[in-house]
Design a protein around this motif. Structure first.
Motif, mmCIF file in Angstrom:
data_model
loop_
_atom_site.group_PDB
_atom_site.id
_atom_site.type_symbol
_atom_site.label_atom_id
_atom_site.label_comp_id
_atom_site.label_asym_id
_atom_site.label_seq_id
_atom_site.Cartn_x
_atom_site.Cartn_y
_atom_site.Cartn_z
ATOM 1 N N ARG A 137 0.828 -1.209 0.000
ATOM 2 C CA ARG A 137 0.000 0.000 0.000
ATOM 3 C C ARG A 137 0.860 1.255 0.000
ATOM 4 O O ARG A 137 0.566 2.229 -0.705
ATOM 5 N N ARG A 138 1.932 1.256 0.801
ATOM 6 C CA ARG A 138 2.829 2.411 0.828
ATOM 7 C C ARG A 138 3.513 2.599 -0.529
ATOM 8 O O ARG A 138 3.644 3.731 -1.014
ATOM 9 N N PHE A 139 3.933 1.500 -1.131
ATOM 10 C CA PHE A 139 4.581 1.576 -2.449
ATOM 11 C C PHE A 139 3.625 2.130 -3.499
ATOM 12 O O PHE A 139 3.996 2.979 -4.317
ATOM 13 N N ARG A 140 2.389 1.692 -3.474
ATOM 14 C CA ARG A 140 1.406 2.165 -4.457
ATOM 15 C C ARG A 140 1.086 3.636 -4.252
ATOM 16 O O ARG A 140 0.897 4.375 -5.224
ATOM 17 N N ARG A 141 1.014 4.065 -2.983
ATOM 18 C CA ARG A 141 0.753 5.481 -2.723
ATOM 19 C C ARG A 141 1.898 6.344 -3.236
ATOM 20 O O ARG A 141 1.672 7.403 -3.838
ATOM 21 N N ARG A 142 3.140 5.907 -2.980
ATOM 22 C CA ARG A 142 4.294 6.674 -3.462
ATOM 23 C C ARG A 142 4.342 6.701 -4.989
ATOM 24 O O ARG A 142 4.649 7.742 -5.585
ATOM 25 N N ARG A 143 4.006 5.579 -5.623
ATOM 26 C CA ARG A 143 4.024 5.531 -7.081
ATOM 27 C C ARG A 143 2.950 6.433 -7.663
ATOM 28 O O ARG A 143 3.180 7.144 -8.645
ATOM 29 N N ALA A 144 1.761 6.420 -7.048
ATOM 30 C CA ALA A 144 0.689 7.294 -7.520
ATOM 31 C C ALA A 144 1.056 8.759 -7.329
ATOM 32 O O ALA A 144 0.749 9.611 -8.183
ATOM 33 N N GLN A 145 1.733 9.055 -6.224
ATOM 34 C CA GLN A 145 2.150 10.428 -5.968
ATOM 35 C C GLN A 145 3.179 10.894 -7.003
ATOM 36 O O GLN A 145 3.103 12.019 -7.508
ATOM 37 N N ARG A 146 4.141 10.016 -7.337
ATOM 38 C CA ARG A 146 5.143 10.376 -8.347
ATOM 39 C C ARG A 146 4.512 10.589 -9.711
ATOM 40 O O ARG A 146 4.881 11.508 -10.454
ATOM 41 N N ARG A 147 3.541 9.752 -10.047
ATOM 42 C CA ARG A 147 2.853 9.916 -11.331
ATOM 43 C C ARG A 147 2.101 11.242 -11.392
ATOM 44 O O ARG A 147 2.102 11.921 -12.419
ATOM 45 N N GLU A 148 1.484 11.596 -10.275
ATOM 46 C CA GLU A 148 0.745 12.854 -10.240
ATOM 47 C C GLU A 148 1.701 14.034 -10.353
ATOM 48 O O GLU A 148 1.405 15.025 -11.055
ATOM 49 N N GLU A 149 2.850 13.939 -9.701
ATOM 50 C CA GLU A 149 3.843 15.014 -9.794
ATOM 51 C C GLU A 149 4.364 15.155 -11.219
ATOM 52 O O GLU A 149 4.542 16.272 -11.721
ATOM 53 N N LYS A 150 4.613 14.025 -11.906
ATOM 54 C CA LYS A 150 5.078 14.073 -13.285
ATOM 55 C C LYS A 150 4.009 14.657 -14.201
ATOM 56 O O LYS A 150 4.302 15.411 -15.125
ATOM 57 N N ARG A 151 2.754 14.299 -13.934
ATOM 58 C CA ARG A 151 1.661 14.814 -14.759
ATOM 59 C C ARG A 151 1.544 16.327 -14.610
ATOM 60 O O ARG A 151 1.392 17.058 -15.594
ATOM 61 N N LEU A 152 1.645 16.803 -13.355
ATOM 62 C CA LEU A 152 1.551 18.238 -13.133
ATOM 63 C C LEU A 152 2.739 18.982 -13.739
ATOM 64 O O LEU A 152 2.595 20.072 -14.294
ATOM 65 N N ALA A 153 3.933 18.347 -13.634
ATOM 66 C CA ALA A 153 5.117 18.953 -14.212
ATOM 67 C C ALA A 153 4.998 19.042 -15.723
ATOM 68 O O ALA A 153 5.341 20.057 -16.346
#
Length: 207
Positions: free
Chosen positions: A182-198
């Protein structure tokens, strides 16, 4: 014959939650060859042994293929606890030292818990892209079931203690694994969102 069949019932229930067909096959062979007199005649019948052997081979293959093992586990969510309950009741009926209903409840409950551990662990392992972890885990499970059932025939109390320890360890491991996933998936989703916003900011309209 042992004074109480309870330890064997619990151990066979735990093992049934991992591989019910191996349990039926091993107990049937031990009884048919005269290794023990604690195995009821119903498990020693040739047709039961043949069916258990064929299904054991099917499980041995399906259990080592990523995602196929999880589908197989889903199908056996009902089968394994029922098998544990039936084997427990039959063992109790053969021994006469424990009521059939109580033995069925114990065998079915321990089978259900060990099945939950197995199915949950397999789902966690399937997050890994390579198949070798599935093969290694499946092989370890098959060998563990064979070893513990064989040990339980001669040392039922010690085998039940080991089965209980393995069940507890499995439940703790399952909780830890899923928390990490669950922690890994949350971090991965967060990184994807950061890349999308960037990316959205980089391609935005110039002023």
């Amino acid at each position: 014959m042992s004074v109480s069949v309870l330890p064997l019932v619990f151990t066979s229930g735990w093992a049934s939650g991992v591989n019910a067909y191996a349990v039926v096959l091993l107990l049937g062979v031990f009884g048919a060859t005269g290794v023990t007199d604690q195995v009821p005649d119903a498990l020693q019948r040739p047709d039961v042994l043949i069916v258990a052997g064929v299904l054991f081979l099917c499980e041995a293959v399906a259990d080592k293929i990523p995602y196929v093992d999880s589908v197989w586990d889903s199908v056996h969510t009902v089968i394994r606890p029922i098998a544990g309950a039936v084997v427990g009741a039959l063992l109790a009926g053969q021994s006469g030292s424990l009521p059939d209903i109580a033995a069925g409840a114990i065998g079915g409950s321990s089978a259900l818990l060990s099945h939950v551990v197995k199915a949950g662990t397999r789902m966690a392992v399937n997050t890994s892209p390579e198949p070798f972890s599935n093969i290694a885990l499946s092989t370890a499970e098959d060998l563990g079931v064979a070893a513990l059932i064989s040990f339980a025939i001669f040392h039922p109390l010690a085998a039940a203690i080991i089965a209980g320890a393995l069940l507890l360890l499995g439940l703790v491991t399952l909780v830890v694994l899923w928390r990490q996933i669950r922690r890994f998936r949350r971090r991965r989703a967060q990184r994807r969102e950061e890349k999308r916003l960037a990316a959205a900011g980089a391609t935005g309209p110039e002023r």
